[in-house]
Design a protein around this motif. Structure first.
Motif, short mmCIF file in Angstrom:
data_model
loop_
_atom_site.label_atom_id
_atom_site.label_comp_id
_atom_site.label_asym_id
_atom_site.label_seq_id
_atom_site.Cartn_x
_atom_site.Cartn_y
_atom_site.Cartn_z
N LEU A 17 75.55 54.85 7.21
CA LEU A 17 74.28 55.08 6.53
C LEU A 17 73.41 56.11 7.26
O LEU A 17 72.97 57.09 6.66
CB LEU A 17 73.51 53.76 6.42
CG LEU A 17 74.16 52.67 5.56
CD1 LEU A 17 73.35 51.37 5.65
CD2 LEU A 17 74.27 53.12 4.10
N ARG A 39 74.89 59.67 6.02
CA ARG A 39 73.95 59.88 4.92
C ARG A 39 72.54 60.16 5.44
O ARG A 39 71.55 59.73 4.87
CB ARG A 39 73.93 58.65 4.01
CG ARG A 39 75.30 58.25 3.47
CD ARG A 39 75.18 57.09 2.49
NE ARG A 39 76.49 56.54 2.14
CZ ARG A 39 76.66 55.55 1.26
NH1 ARG A 39 75.63 55.02 0.64
NH2 ARG A 39 77.89 55.10 1.00
N LYS A 71 69.39 60.99 3.43
CA LYS A 71 68.67 59.96 2.67
C LYS A 71 67.91 58.98 3.57
O LYS A 71 67.11 58.19 3.07
CB LYS A 71 69.67 59.16 1.82
CG LYS A 71 70.38 59.97 0.74
CD LYS A 71 71.33 59.07 -0.03
CE LYS A 71 72.05 59.85 -1.13
NZ LYS A 71 73.00 58.98 -1.89
N TYR A 72 68.20 59.01 4.86
CA TYR A 72 67.68 57.97 5.75
C TYR A 72 66.88 58.53 6.92
O TYR A 72 66.81 57.92 7.97
CB TYR A 72 68.84 57.13 6.29
CG TYR A 72 69.50 56.25 5.25
CD1 TYR A 72 69.17 54.92 5.11
CD2 TYR A 72 70.47 56.78 4.39
CE1 TYR A 72 69.77 54.11 4.16
CE2 TYR A 72 71.08 55.98 3.43
CZ TYR A 72 70.73 54.65 3.32
OH TYR A 72 71.33 53.86 2.37
N THR A 126 64.17 54.80 3.93
CA THR A 126 64.96 55.48 2.91
C THR A 126 64.08 56.42 2.09
O THR A 126 62.95 56.09 1.74
CB THR A 126 65.63 54.48 1.97
OG1 THR A 126 64.66 53.55 1.49
CG2 THR A 126 66.73 53.72 2.68
N VAL A 178 65.31 57.85 -0.85
CA VAL A 178 65.66 57.58 -2.25
C VAL A 178 66.48 56.30 -2.29
O VAL A 178 66.95 55.80 -1.26
CB VAL A 178 66.50 58.74 -2.86
CG1 VAL A 178 65.69 60.02 -2.96
CG2 VAL A 178 67.78 58.97 -2.05
N GLN A 179 66.66 55.76 -3.46
CA GLN A 179 67.54 54.59 -3.61
C GLN A 179 68.98 55.00 -3.35
O GLN A 179 69.40 56.11 -3.66
CB GLN A 179 67.41 54.01 -5.02
CG GLN A 179 68.21 52.73 -5.24
CD GLN A 179 67.97 52.12 -6.61
OE1 GLN A 179 66.82 52.02 -7.06
NE2 GLN A 179 69.04 51.74 -7.29
N ASP A 180 69.74 54.10 -2.74
CA ASP A 180 71.12 54.39 -2.39
C ASP A 180 72.00 53.19 -2.74
O ASP A 180 71.50 52.10 -3.06
CB ASP A 180 71.22 54.72 -0.90
CG ASP A 180 72.52 55.42 -0.52
OD1 ASP A 180 73.20 55.93 -1.43
OD2 ASP A 180 72.86 55.43 0.69
N GLU A 181 73.30 53.39 -2.66
CA GLU A 181 74.26 52.31 -2.91
C GLU A 181 75.26 52.27 -1.77
O GLU A 181 75.72 53.30 -1.28
CB GLU A 181 74.98 52.56 -4.24
CG GLU A 181 75.93 51.44 -4.66
CD GLU A 181 77.34 51.57 -4.07
OE1 GLU A 181 78.03 50.55 -3.93
OE2 GLU A 181 77.74 52.73 -3.75
N TYR A 182 75.58 51.05 -1.29
CA TYR A 182 76.50 50.90 -0.17
C TYR A 182 77.27 49.60 -0.33
O TYR A 182 76.68 48.53 -0.48
CB TYR A 182 75.74 50.92 1.16
CG TYR A 182 76.61 50.85 2.39
CD1 TYR A 182 77.55 51.84 2.66
CD2 TYR A 182 76.49 49.79 3.28
CE1 TYR A 182 78.34 51.78 3.80
CE2 TYR A 182 77.29 49.73 4.43
CZ TYR A 182 78.22 50.73 4.68
OH TYR A 182 79.01 50.67 5.80
N ASP A 197 72.72 47.70 -3.68
CA ASP A 197 71.67 48.71 -3.79
C ASP A 197 70.77 48.67 -2.56
O ASP A 197 70.34 47.60 -2.13
CB ASP A 197 70.82 48.47 -5.04
CG ASP A 197 71.62 48.65 -6.33
OD1 ASP A 197 72.36 49.65 -6.42
OD2 ASP A 197 71.51 47.80 -7.23
N ALA A 233 64.70 52.38 -2.49
CA ALA A 233 63.92 53.49 -1.96
C ALA A 233 62.73 52.93 -1.20
O ALA A 233 62.24 51.83 -1.49
CB ALA A 233 63.44 54.37 -3.11
#
Length: 516
Positions: free
Chosen positions: A89, A93, A96-97, A374, A376-380, A384, A387
């Motif tokens: 994450l 990513r 996004k983080y 975060t 934006v909203q993310d998926e892992y 979910d 955000a």
């Protein structure tokens, strides 16, 4: 007045209901990671201890997994308990983080307006570029080696002359290097006024609590409480701390600026930034504010954590004389008895490298790091990640993960020697203790090399042992650490003396020839 109070209460109640209802409805639409049950308003805050939250999060991990959803009041939070998930994450990513939660207490009230607290953006990139040029450029790092070497020998001299003050010598060692890099100021003793000022600022900051975890950080309106109001004690303390912090940021900066006006300033981080901005135009108050913050961060971020790591090293060596002797035997075999270790010896001292890794793992200096947020909203993993969620990297849980490090509470450098090179690299605790992604500490290489040189020379030049009680029996100190933002060993005694007259003379001669 009663109708006014009643109306106010009704409005507050309605707002709270709408906030809770709105967020609950929003959460219901998401498939969130598992986590502990929450209650209205508090979320999961009531389930967390005031100290040692990293252990509570690790206990949650045993039940819910390595990625946990919680609410801190009404702030959504994701607790990351494993190295693998953190790297997935926060490293892979990072785009996004890379935001930060709003640090109202530290940044707005106390005055720590520094890069580590900025949200990701142009201002953060500007400061990051400044600091990276000082601590990530290869030529810059090489240029600091004479300073690191000199201060290491001064540290050794202090340990030999007044061993009972060993933690003070360690703090001076870390402070002296950063003061010279940041401000061109040469620290000549532990009584240096800038060191005392910085220690006061560090103390009042740590006393304030964990970054982003104070009540005012979750309820920003509390910052507008009058000083006299009940419950405004945090604001009064922050106001007092602000004066000390501003003095820390202003005093050395003004020293450099005045020296530049007289033409006697030494090259340093602050002079280079001032010269860069002056060449582009007129220096204004905002420019000065930015430079003060960037230079102050070098001191604030580097000295406390590095001294915590070296304090942990000292405690580990007191508790494990067999490790000390094994590392010394390796140094004697590679370096010999006619000089002390230097940077070029590092690649030839693999067991010492394992000792340094284990020091970082055994007591990671910042157990919960600084929280991310975060963008934006993310998926892992099918879940979910909301955000605007606070992301809490539980570094302590990562470095104490029994699935990666067997018997993690035991200090055992050999664990790394038992790994193949690829596994050792992937499980190096330095992959996580310096942070993640775009927020990783830019001074990592400098801090790591400073710790290595100090540890290597201490092992080669001085004997460390446990003190003896009245009956001549060794007194073993507990492996105990402060459970605050930066984890230092609790005070402990030990005996320190020169290894030999030859080692003492090498240190003395070097100090005389390089500090006069």
């Amino acid at each position: 007045m009663e109708p006014v109070i009643l109306l106010t209460s009704l409005i507050v109640t309605a707002i709270v209901f709408l906030v809770i209802h709105g967020r609950t409805s929003e959460s219901a639409k998401l498939r969130l990671p598992p986590g502990p049950a929450r209650i209205p308003l508090l979320g999961n805050v009531h389930q967390l201890p005031s100290m040692g939250q990293q252990r509570a999060f690790a206990e949650w991990g045993k039940r819910y997994g390595d990625v946990i959803y919680a609410r801190l009041f009404q702030t959504p939070a994701i607790v990351v308990n494993s190295m693998n998930a953190a790297q997935d994450l926060l490293d892979k990513r990072s785009a996004k983080y890379s935001h930060r939660p709003r640090f109202i207490l530290l940044q707005d009230l106390m005055g720590w307006d520094v890069m580590t607290h900025f949200s990701y953006g142009e201002r953060w990139r500007r400061h990051r570029k400044w600091i990276a040029s000082a601590f990530q450029d290869k030529d810059a790092l090489l240029s600091y080696r004479p300073l690191q070497r000199r201060e290491t020998y001064v540290l050794l001299s202090g340990l030999m002359d007044t061993p009972q003050e060993f933690m003070g010598h360690i703090r001076r060692f870390t402070a002296a290097m950063i003061m010279e890099i940041a401000y061109g100021h040469c620290v000549e003793s532990s009584d240096d006024k800038f060191i005392h000022l910085a220690e006061r600022a560090s103390a009042v900051t740590l006393e304030s609590g964990d970054a982003g975890a104070m009540l005012v950080d979750f309820f920003p309106l509390l910052q507008y409480l009058p000083f006299w109001a009940p419950g405004a004690g945090f604001k009064r303390r922050a106001f007092a701390a602000n004066k000390i912090i501003q003095e820390l940021l202003d005093t050395p900066f003004d020293m450099v600026k005045n020296a530049m006006m007289k033409g006697i300033a030494r090259p340093c981080f602050t002079t280079s930034l001032l010269e860069e901005i002056i060449q582009k135009g007129t220096l204004n108050k905002q420019d000065e504010h930015e430079i003060k913050g960037a230079a102050g961060l070098l001191y604030g971020a580097a000295t406390d954590t590095t001294s915590a790591v070296l304090g942990t090293f000292m405690l580990a060596m007191v508790l494990h004389p067999e490790v000390y002797q094994k590392a010394r035997a390796e140094i004697d075999r590679v370096v010999g008895a006619d000089r002390l270790p230097d940077f070029d010896d590092r690649a030839s001292l693999p067991y010492l490298e394992c000792v340094i890794q284990e020091v970082f793992r055994w007591n990671c200096p910042v157990p919960l790091g600084l929280p991310h947020r975060t963008m934006v909203q993310d998926e892992y993993r099918g879940f979910d990640i909301p955000a605007e969620a606070m992301i809490i990297p539980n570094i302590w849980a990562m470095t104490n993960d029994p699935s990666i490090y067997s018997t993690p509470d035991i200090f055992r450098p050999e664990r790394f020697m038992e790994m193949d090179p690829q596994t050792m690299e992937s499980r190096d605790p330095r992959n996580v203790v310096f942070g993640f992604g775009r927020r990783i500490c830019p001074g990592q290489k400098f801090a790591d090399s400073s710790v290595w040189l100090a540890a290597a020379c201490i092992i080669a030049a001085v004997d460390i042992s446990q003190i003896l009680d009245a009956f001549g029996k060794s007194v073993q100190p507990p492996a105990a650490f402060d459970e605050v933002f930066v984890s230092h060993p609790k005070d402990f005694p030990c005996n320190i003396k020169p290894r030999s007259s030859k080692a003492q003379k090498m240190v003395s001669d070097f100090v005389v020839n390089h500090t006069m």
